[in-house]
Enzyme design. Structure first.
Site, PDB file in Angstrom:
ATOM      1  N   ARG A  28       0.825  -1.177   0.011  1.00 25.09           N
ATOM      2  CA  ARG A  28       0.034   0.005  -0.080  1.00 25.09           C
ATOM      3  C   ARG A  28       0.832   1.423   0.076  1.00 25.09           C
ATOM      4  O   ARG A  28       1.976   1.468   0.705  1.00 25.09           O
ATOM      5  CB  ARG A  28      -0.977  -0.116   1.016  1.00 25.09           C
ATOM      6  CG  ARG A  28      -1.779   1.138   1.449  1.00 25.09           C
ATOM      7  CD  ARG A  28      -2.835   1.465   0.265  1.00 25.09           C
ATOM      8  NE  ARG A  28      -3.747   2.366   0.775  1.00 25.09           N
ATOM      9  CZ  ARG A  28      -3.653   3.734   0.466  1.00 25.09           C
ATOM     10  NH1 ARG A  28      -2.271   4.259  -0.005  1.00 25.09           N
ATOM     11  NH2 ARG A  28      -4.581   4.577   0.669  1.00 25.09           N
ATOM     12  N   ARG A  76      -0.792  -5.327   4.724  1.00 27.97           N
ATOM     13  CA  ARG A  76       0.039  -4.764   3.553  1.00 27.97           C
ATOM     14  C   ARG A  76       1.260  -3.907   3.983  1.00 27.97           C
ATOM     15  O   ARG A  76       1.198  -3.350   4.953  1.00 27.97           O
ATOM     16  CB  ARG A  76      -1.001  -3.930   2.676  1.00 27.97           C
ATOM     17  CG  ARG A  76      -2.239  -4.676   2.376  1.00 27.97           C
ATOM     18  CD  ARG A  76      -3.059  -3.757   1.611  1.00 27.97           C
ATOM     19  NE  ARG A  76      -3.348  -2.538   2.375  1.00 27.97           N
ATOM     20  CZ  ARG A  76      -4.292  -1.556   1.878  1.00 27.97           C
ATOM     21  NH1 ARG A  76      -5.063  -1.877   0.727  1.00 27.97           N
ATOM     22  NH2 ARG A  76      -4.682  -0.748   2.957  1.00 27.97           N
ATOM     23  N   GLU A 108     -11.494   4.999  -4.918  1.00 26.51           N
ATOM     24  CA  GLU A 108     -11.720   3.471  -4.911  1.00 26.51           C
ATOM     25  C   GLU A 108     -12.345   3.163  -6.141  1.00 26.51           C
ATOM     26  O   GLU A 108     -12.973   3.647  -7.010  1.00 26.51           O
ATOM     27  CB  GLU A 108     -12.850   3.182  -3.918  1.00 26.51           C
ATOM     28  CG  GLU A 108     -12.151   3.474  -2.395  1.00 26.51           C
ATOM     29  CD  GLU A 108     -11.014   2.716  -2.150  1.00 26.51           C
ATOM     30  OE1 GLU A 108     -11.187   1.398  -2.271  1.00 26.51           O
ATOM     31  OE2 GLU A 108      -9.942   3.114  -1.611  1.00 26.51           O
TER      32      GLU A 108
END
Length: 318
Positions: free
Chosen positions: A98, A145, A106
């Protein structure tokens, strides 16, 4: 006569012994010098080693680039959206990454304005490419992540020119594919991202041309005020608590409306799984037909329980 012959043999033997000792001494000296001489091959190979706080990286042509920061080489093998990718590290380990400091609209479980464009741009620029990862104070988020700055080539210095042209996080911000999202303790380049996003907004580039106030609503990563942990781990709920949802004050009807950005704004969300943050700050989801479904405000909508759980939500306790 016999005595003279004996003397001659003694002299010859002495000369031979002296010559032998001289030869052995020279041989030992040569060996010592050889052992003390630096190994040129070993010295040259050490150039690829990392020094604390710096990286010396070999490219495919074996030329060496020295960077002032510590970097981890990786290859982009998967693409999720505008600010999330999958990489294969040099040790063969796969990781989701990330991007730090920026947030693109999104385009997966929900669809925000300019989300598809941001996602496609990241894929076109990074997929299949070799990149260089830089970490900050925090290493992972609550989804596991890696949190990283993405360099498309190693910087030779840390200044605005290098960051603007070589760091992909900054490139997204500068070209209007992302808004700034600063989360403690990862703030190393926050001032640069603020400047680049400001320039993009002023010039109406990318998502700022679609909406002057930006188009993103965040992706569930903890805000600075909600967590001081570098791993941003969520708190596990108690098994004995009672559940109190955050209600939509506008209506108790099942015909509440829902926007693309989440929340009760459009009837298209009816029947979908509702992701809600309750009064205790916990992320839970409601299936259609659950007791509180109709009067629960949705932060996000999901088609499957797997999607809701992947986004960090848990089922309500019945």
């Amino acid at each position: 006569m016999i005595e003279r012959s004996f003397i001659n043999k003694f002299l010859i033997s002495s000369v031979i012994i002296i010559l032998l000792f001289t030869f052995i001494g020279c041989s030992d000296s040569s060996t010592v010098n050889s052992q003390n001489k630096p190994n040129q091959k070993t010295t040259q190979s050490s150039v690829s080693k990392s020094v604390a706080g710096t990286s010396q990286i070999k490219d495919s042509g074996n030329s060496v680039t020295t960077s002032p920061i510590k970097l981890q080489k990786a290859k982009v093998t998967h693409h999720t959206d505008g600010d999330t990718i999958g990489v294969m590290l040099e040790n063969g380990q796969y990781e989701k990454v990330r991007f730090i400091g920026v947030n693109t609209p999104e385009s997966t479980t929900k669809h925000e304005q300019y989300g598809e464009q941001a996602s496609n741009y990241t894929k076109s620029q990074l997929y299949g490419k070799t990149i260089y990862l830089e970490s900050d104070a925090g290493t992972t988020d609550k989804y596991g992540r890696l949190l990283r700055y993405i360099w498309i080539s190693p910087p030779t210095a840390i200044n605005e020119s290098e960051i603007r042209s070589k760091m992909f996080n900054a490139i997204l911000a500068s070209n209007g594919y992302a808004e700034q999202m600063t989360i403690q303790p990862n703030i190393k380049y926050a001032d640069y991202f603020r400047k680049f996003c400001g320039e993009a907004r002023e010039n109406k580039r990318g998502l700022w041309g679609v909406n002057p106030n930006g188009t993103t609503k965040g992706d569930g990563i903890s805000s600075p005020s909600s967590s001081s942990s570098s791993n941003y781990q969520s708190t596990s709920p108690s098994n004995s608590e009672s559940y109190t949802p955050r209600s939509d004050s506008s209506s108790g009807s099942s015909n509440n409306s829902v926007s693309e950005n989440g929340g009760i704004l459009s009837s298209s969300g009816n029947g979908k799984i509702k992701g809600n943050i309750n009064s205790k700050g916990e992320k839970v989801y409601h299936l259609y037909g659950d007791l509180y479904y109709n009067r629960t405000k949705a932060e996000e909508y999901f088609d499957t329980e797997a999607q809701a759980q992947a986004a960090g939500y848990r089922p309500i306790k019945k």
